[in-house]
Design a protein around this motif. Structure first.
Motif, PDB file in Angstrom:
ATOM      1  N   PRO A 131       5.638  -6.719  14.969  1.00  0.00           N
ATOM      2  CA  PRO A 131       4.938  -6.397  13.562  1.00  0.00           C
ATOM      3  C   PRO A 131       3.588  -6.404  13.733  1.00  0.00           C
ATOM      4  CG  PRO A 131       6.223  -8.261  13.569  1.00  0.00           C
ATOM      5  CD  PRO A 131       6.528  -7.675  14.929  1.00  0.00           C
ATOM      6  N   ALA A 163       4.971 -18.058   8.438  1.00  0.00           N
ATOM      7  CA  ALA A 163       5.788 -16.834   8.398  1.00  0.00           C
ATOM      8  C   ALA A 163       5.063 -15.527   8.093  1.00  0.00           C
ATOM      9  CB  ALA A 163       6.788 -16.952   7.007  1.00  0.00           C
ATOM     10  N   ALA A 164       5.680 -14.722   8.844  1.00  0.00           N
ATOM     11  CA  ALA A 164       5.101 -13.307   8.882  1.00  0.00           C
ATOM     12  C   ALA A 164       5.927 -12.340   7.938  1.00  0.00           C
ATOM     13  CB  ALA A 164       4.896 -12.660  10.260  1.00  0.00           C
ATOM     14  N   PRO A 165       5.335 -11.429   7.439  1.00  0.00           N
ATOM     15  CA  PRO A 165       6.181 -10.591   6.609  1.00  0.00           C
ATOM     16  C   PRO A 165       7.099  -9.991   7.104  1.00  0.00           C
ATOM     17  CG  PRO A 165       3.958  -9.545   6.763  1.00  0.00           C
ATOM     18  CD  PRO A 165       4.131 -10.959   7.391  1.00  0.00           C
ATOM     19  N   ALA A 166       8.344  -9.789   6.740  1.00  0.00           N
ATOM     20  CA  ALA A 166       9.464  -8.983   7.204  1.00  0.00           C
ATOM     21  C   ALA A 166       8.907  -7.762   7.898  1.00  0.00           C
ATOM     22  CB  ALA A 166      10.681  -8.882   6.475  1.00  0.00           C
ATOM     23  N   PRO A 167       9.266  -7.457   9.265  1.00  0.00           N
ATOM     24  CA  PRO A 167       8.909  -6.375   9.863  1.00  0.00           C
ATOM     25  C   PRO A 167       9.685  -5.205   9.463  1.00  0.00           C
ATOM     26  CG  PRO A 167      10.277  -7.585  11.265  1.00  0.00           C
ATOM     27  CD  PRO A 167      10.064  -8.545  10.160  1.00  0.00           C
TER      28      PRO A 167
END
Lengths: 160, 492
Positions: free
Chosen positions: B82, B50-54
């Motif tokens: 992002p 999971a990437a940080p929320a853009p």
């Protein structure tokens, strides 16, 4: 009490609790979570809206058009979503989309795979909506309620 | 001997591990429970990348074209990806951006190139004439019936176009409809001409029928405006006119008999939305109305209006039920165009009506689908009131000559079938009744057969049709026909 027995009981209880924690409603079918971009203001849809959208018709939310995105036609999630939400088998859906085109109407929502890319597209695309297994939810999307229920709630309508 | 210590035992280690598992499980459960909106954020799945929320994704410009329930969803241009913070994120983001770009390109107007979707349907039929009756063609034949080509395109900013043309062998070999059943019909049309690319051997040319051609702009789900030639929005099988969609080889006779105009040229507003669990939709039309040249020329100043209201309820247990009510009101005028000169010597074009009537059409339709089951029905009425000044002479059989009376025709059909999963086989049956009013005998028909879809794009049909004239008229009696049809229809 023998300490080994005590520890064994703790382990058993812990495993049971853990299992309960991971499957809040053990015995119920697995839910499919409906997701939107985390930045979206959308927090809830009705099953009728979801059905209408994924059957190719327009649904607006606050004056903006919602954009349903599908999983690949070969994915299990797509087949289950179509069966549970749209009430149709893969063959029936295939006939449905062919017939719509002959009527001059739209085709199926765009399909994106794999799920990682699918969620990233939803996270970036304003108004996009998708569905994933609960265990596949990423941090840049959020889950919305369907008919007022979250995937963890009893009576959540999208289970398979 | 070491003193026994629970803190050093394997059991202790298992216990700690168990507690960790338990805590993680409960924490995960809590995180998941909080993931439901609107308040909470979803917890990343364990092991996910999971990437940080853009940051707030850049909204695209006004969403491009879409449906009135009738076009592909609009895809705004993609926002920039992002910043990657995880292994594999760059590749996944690139793939996501690429997917977005593809979707955007497929729905946005192109100013430097054109993107057109071409598709269509066709069919081949063998009609076995078991009994030609009074008006049926007496010889069994093979024929290619429809060869329809669609072209659709997204024009940008929610504009869209759709065109449908039918290629046909007609008019070669055909007699004008008005004289088709005359006792002294004219010779059939012969389109054979010398083909200059083939040593002037005879070549029979055919024709092209424009079924529909329009441009539309969608504003909201409740409002799409359409301009051009469109299929009249009534009933079920006037718009659903493609042979792969129709269950039988033919549409019921009443659908094709002009109780409503099949298509109109003008403006159409349409839209639909949800009212609770029920979908409600409408169509409103303003057009040239019906006439001998209605696709490009109105012969009176009276524009026709039409409407359709429909409702649909999709229910997992009860199936999908659709109901519709349609209407059309217009004036038919046939006229001769003459160039007149007034007393001052000014020339002007004048239309001199030869036939004129007001008409009202009403229709209702019902369709129910559940699983493989299908039940549908349409009832249609057309009422004509002539302007006495332009009432045509009637063709009579033996009696005194007269004029065509005002008339009301109506018809109804019902059809039921069930599609099995195996090869998509649907046995079906139905019947219709047609009251032609004052001029002709009533007619009825029963039909039934098989509709088989071995693949979604191919439809095999077998149909038996038996028609009856229910009464004699003016001392004449007519015999119904009986046909056995075999058809392959396909979409491409």
């Amino acid at each position: 009490m023998n300490s080994r027995i005590f520890v064994g009981m703790v382990v058993f209880v812990a495993m049971v609790m853990s299992a309960i924690g991971q499957a809040p409603h053990a015995g119920e079918p697995e839910p499919l979570a409906v997701i939107v971009s985390r930045s979206s203001g959308l927090s809830e849809l009705s099953s009728a809206q979801l059905t209408r959208m994924y059957m190719g018709d327009l649904v607006d939310n606050g004056g903006r058009r919602l954009i349903p995105l599908n999983r690949a036609i070969t994915s299990e999630e797509r087949a289950e979503f179509d069966r549970v939400v749209l009430g149709k088998s893969p063959d029936e859906m295939a006939r449905y989309w062919i017939d719509r085109k002959i009527r001059g109407q739209s085709g199926a929502p765009k399909a994106v795979e794999p799920v990682d890319v699918y969620e990233r597209v939803i996270a970036k695309l304003d108004g996009a909506i998708g569905y994933v297994r609960v265990g596949q939810i990423r941090g840049d999307v959020k889950v919305i309620r369907i008919d007022g229920k979250a995937p963890t709630d009893r009576g959540y309508p999208i289970r398979y | 001997m070491k003193p026994h210590s629970a803190f050093r035992s394997r059991g202790f280690a298992l216990g700690v591990a168990a507690l960790v598992v338990m805590v993680c499980g409960v924490a995960r459960s809590a995180a998941f429970a909080q993931s439901a909106p609107p308040e909470a954020q979803p917890a990343p799945a364990p092991g996910s990348d999971a990437a940080p929320a853009p940051a707030n994704p850049t909204p695209g410009p006004a969403a491009p074209a879409v449906p009135g329930g009738e076009a592909s969803p609009p895809i705004p241009p993609p926002a920039p990806p992002p910043k990657a913070t995880e292994p594999g994120a760059t590749e996944a983001d690139a793939a996501a951006t690429s997917a977005l770009a593809d979707m955007a390109a497929s729905t946005q107007a192109e100013t430097e190139a054109y993107r057109l979707n071409l598709y269509g349907f066709s069919d081949v039929t063998y009609t076995k004439t078991v009994s030609a009756g009074s008006f049926g063609y007496p010889v069994s034949s093979f024929y290619v019936g429809n060869l329809n080509l669609y072209a659709s395109g997204e024009l940008g900013d929610s504009w869209r176009t759709l065109m449908e043309v039918r290629f046909t062998y007609l008019p070669n070999g055909a007699i004008p409809s008005a004289q088709a059943f005359s006792p002294m019909p004219p010779p059939p049309t012969d389109t054979a001409v010398p083909d200059y690319v083939d040593l002037n051997r005879p070549l029979r040319w055919g024709g092209v029928v424009i079924e529909r051609a329009y441009v539309e702009r969608t504003f909201l789900s409740w409002l799409t405006l359409r301009a051009g030639q469109f299929l009249t929005p009534y009933g079920i099988w006037n718009v659903d006119h493609g042979s792969p969609v129709i269950i039988g080889v033919y549409r019921p006779f009443i659908v094709g008999d002009g109780l409503f105009p099949a298509s109109q040229t003008g403006l159409e507003a349409l839209g639909a939305g949800l009212v609770g669990p029920v979908e409600i939709g409408y169509h409103l039309t303003v057009s040239n109305g019906r006439g001998p040249t209605d696709t490009y020329r109105d012969m009176d100043g009276n524009k026709a209006v039409g409407w359709r209201l429909w409702a649909r309820r999709r229910d997992a247990d009860l199936g999908t039920l659709s109901l519709g009510f349609s209407g059309y009101r217009g004036k038919y005028t046939n006229a001769n165009q003459v160039t007149a000169v007034d007393a001052n010597g000014n020339f002007s074009v004048v239309l001199q009506p030869t036939v004129q009537y007001d008409e009202l059409s009403l229709g209702g339709d019902l369709k129910w689908e559940r699983g493989g089951a299908l039940v549908q029905s349409e009832i249609i009425m057309n009422e004509v009131a002539y302007n006495d000044a332009y009432r045509p002479a009637a063709v009579t059989f033996g009696g005194p000559s007269g004029f065509v009376p005002d008339n009301r025709r109506w018809g109804v059909y019902g059809l039921a079938g069930y599609r099995f999963q195996f090869l998509g086989i649907m046995p079906w049956a139905g019947g219709e009744f047609y009251d032609l009013g004052k001029q002709q005998s009533n007619v009825a028909a029963v039909w039934g057969g098989l509709n088989i879809r071995p693949t979604p794009r191919v439809v095999l049909k077998v149909q038996l049709t038996r028609s009856f004239w229910t009464e004699s008229l003016g001392g004449f009696s007519f015999k119904g026909l009986m046909l056995a049809d075999f058809q392959v229809a396909w979409s491409f």
